[in-house]
Design an enzyme around this catalytic site. Structure first.
Site, PDB file in Angstrom:
ATOM      1  N   MET A  29     -10.470   9.664   5.348  1.00  0.00           N
ATOM      2  CA  MET A  29      -8.794  10.106   5.350  1.00  0.00           C
ATOM      3  C   MET A  29      -9.188  11.460   6.436  1.00  0.00           C
ATOM      4  O   MET A  29      -8.435  12.401   6.114  1.00  0.00           O
ATOM      5  CB  MET A  29      -8.559  10.664   3.916  1.00  0.00           C
ATOM      6  CG  MET A  29      -8.406   9.659   3.143  1.00  0.00           C
ATOM      7  SD  MET A  29      -8.007   9.994   1.406  1.00  0.00           S
ATOM      8  CE  MET A  29      -9.567  10.476   0.825  1.00  0.00           C
ATOM      9  N   LYS A  31       0.017   2.596  -1.431  1.00  0.00           N
ATOM     10  CA  LYS A  31       0.050   4.020  -1.120  1.00  0.00           C
ATOM     11  C   LYS A  31      -0.298   3.929   0.559  1.00  0.00           C
ATOM     12  O   LYS A  31      -1.489   3.394   0.843  1.00  0.00           O
ATOM     13  CB  LYS A  31      -0.921   4.866  -1.905  1.00  0.00           C
ATOM     14  CG  LYS A  31      -0.344   4.925  -3.225  1.00  0.00           C
ATOM     15  CD  LYS A  31      -1.309   5.920  -3.991  1.00  0.00           C
ATOM     16  CE  LYS A  31      -2.579   5.515  -4.501  1.00  0.00           C
ATOM     17  NZ  LYS A  31      -3.438   6.330  -5.127  1.00  0.00           N
ATOM     18  N   ASP A  81      -3.103  -1.600  -4.268  1.00  0.00           N
ATOM     19  CA  ASP A  81      -2.992  -0.833  -3.049  1.00  0.00           C
ATOM     20  C   ASP A  81      -3.042  -1.530  -1.885  1.00  0.00           C
ATOM     21  O   ASP A  81      -3.072  -2.634  -1.723  1.00  0.00           O
ATOM     22  CB  ASP A  81      -4.059   0.210  -3.163  1.00  0.00           C
ATOM     23  CG  ASP A  81      -4.024   1.396  -3.999  1.00  0.00           C
ATOM     24  OD1 ASP A  81      -2.969   1.692  -4.536  1.00  0.00           O
ATOM     25  OD2 ASP A  81      -4.995   1.917  -4.364  1.00  0.00           O
TER      26      ASP A  81
HETATM   27  N1  SAH Z   1     -11.835   3.856  -2.677  1.00  0.00           N
HETATM   28  C1  SAH Z   1     -12.025   3.478  -1.079  1.00  0.00           C
HETATM   29  C2  SAH Z   1     -11.618   4.756  -0.295  1.00  0.00           C
HETATM   30  C3  SAH Z   1     -10.137   5.264  -0.559  1.00  0.00           C
HETATM   31  S1  SAH Z   1      -9.528   6.642   0.475  1.00  0.00           S
HETATM   32  C4  SAH Z   1     -13.504   3.207  -0.737  1.00  0.00           C
HETATM   33  O1  SAH Z   1     -14.297   3.267  -1.785  1.00  0.00           O
HETATM   34  O2  SAH Z   1     -13.574   2.694   0.277  1.00  0.00           O
HETATM   35  C5  SAH Z   1      -8.900   5.795   1.596  1.00  0.00           C
HETATM   36  C6  SAH Z   1      -9.547   6.050   2.877  1.00  0.00           C
HETATM   37  O3  SAH Z   1     -10.723   5.177   2.948  1.00  0.00           O
HETATM   38  C7  SAH Z   1      -8.946   5.582   4.331  1.00  0.00           C
HETATM   39  O4  SAH Z   1      -8.069   6.672   4.909  1.00  0.00           O
HETATM   40  C8  SAH Z   1     -10.154   5.411   5.190  1.00  0.00           C
HETATM   41  O5  SAH Z   1     -10.657   6.578   5.592  1.00  0.00           O
HETATM   42  C9  SAH Z   1     -11.060   4.878   4.318  1.00  0.00           C
HETATM   43  N2  SAH Z   1     -11.144   3.389   4.215  1.00  0.00           N
HETATM   44  C10 SAH Z   1     -10.793   2.654   3.095  1.00  0.00           C
HETATM   45  N3  SAH Z   1     -10.897   1.340   3.377  1.00  0.00           N
HETATM   46  C11 SAH Z   1     -11.228   1.148   4.829  1.00  0.00           C
HETATM   47  C12 SAH Z   1     -11.414   0.230   5.648  1.00  0.00           C
HETATM   48  N4  SAH Z   1     -11.591  -1.378   5.575  1.00  0.00           N
HETATM   49  N5  SAH Z   1     -11.786   0.675   7.200  1.00  0.00           N
HETATM   50  C13 SAH Z   1     -11.772   1.807   7.412  1.00  0.00           C
HETATM   51  N6  SAH Z   1     -11.380   2.870   6.688  1.00  0.00           N
HETATM   52  C14 SAH Z   1     -11.231   2.656   5.196  1.00  0.00           C
END
Ligand code: SAH
Length: 266
Positions: free
Chosen positions: A170, A57, A35
């Protein structure tokens, strides 16, 4: 011979946050399907012979639809390949990993889940925000600010009543409405609130404010996704904890190293 799929969490940002098991999966993969939120250093850990597929995505923009991603996993596994599906954070935290696992189950494909550090916890830590704290947050709640089209709206009245830390993923496109809804349903307007963009990455940015002013400050600084919204007293800890945490040193190193992943020692 049937192959197998590993649903691997890369952790947030800093490539050295991946688990030992996750890194071994990448190094042994025949096919790596990854991703947008996965950092490039981890992709480089795959062997030169590995087939690397970016399904990159983005919010509101999914170049490869989820059904096709599922299909890719299934087809490569049926060809006998070791397939790694690499996702940012943890694969089962809003990563649609659950859907992928179900699709694999339905097609009788062997799979394993390799958990990762979610941005909702580890990302906050890199910003100097402990998700719980004995003095001010006895629970935390990780919620999505963005529901599927046609679903009921997010239950902000219920979340406004919770005492612990709210971590919203998100949510950036809705930040103004989210903060307004939380205040309308009872959260005090001066509740500390923060946005952490690119948590645990070299370009991490943090804004700390209160819920009444957060959206305005985000607008002024033009902060966009990917970012975490944090509501609760713990957000105020950022000012004292960010700059003394040694993670900060790691982020600075990332800025100066070209090949950081294996050089860090925590
Ligand atoms: N599986 C991921 C989340 C996926 S949904 C997890 O566990 O972190 C995607 C959302 O996660 C993004 O829109 C944002 O809100 C958040 N996100 C994921 N990685 C991030 C990062 N390094 N910094 C800030 N927000 C992050």
């Amino acid at each position: 011979m049937k192959g197998k799929v590993w649903l691997v969490g890369a952790g947030p940002g800093d490539p050295s946050l991946i688990t030992v098991k996750g890194l071994n999966c990448i190094r042994n993969a025949d096919v790596l399907i990854y991703d947008r939120l996965v950092c490039p250093e981890l992709i480089e850990e795959a062997s030169p012979a590995c087939c690397k597929i970016n399904v990159g995505k983005q919010p509101n923009y999914h170049p490869i639809p989820q059904d096709e991603i599922n299909q890719l996993l299934i087809e490569h596994a049926k060809l006998g390949k070791k397939v790694v599906r690499l996702k940012g954070g943890d694969p089962y935290v809003f990563g649609r990993g659950g859907e992928e696992a179900e699709a694999l189950y339905e097609h009788s494909i062997a799979f394993e889940v390799v958990p990762g550090i979610t941005s909702a916890i580890g990302g906050l830590a890199y910003a100097g925000i402990p998700v719980t704290h004995r003095d001010c947050a006895a629970s935390f709640h990780v919620v999505t600010g963005h529901l599927r089209a046609g679903k009921d709206p997010v239950d902000w009245p219920q979340y406004a009543r919770l005492d612990g830390t709210l971590v919203i993923l998100m949510g950036m496109s809705q930040i103004e409405a989210i903060c307004a809804a939380l205040i309308e349903h009872g959260k005090s307007a001066d509740t500390p609130a923060a946005v952490v963009r690119y948590a645990a990455c070299a370009n991490q940015e943090v804004i700390v404010s209160d819920i009444a002013n957060l959206a305005q400050e985000v607008k002024q600084k033009n902060l966009r996704s990917p970012a975490l919204i944090v509501i609760g007293q713990v957000a105020a800890k950022h000012s004292i904890l960010e700059f003394t945490a040694t993670n900060q040193v790691i982020i600075e190193q990332q800025l100066t190293h070209n090949n950081p992943a294996v050089e860090y020692s925590l």
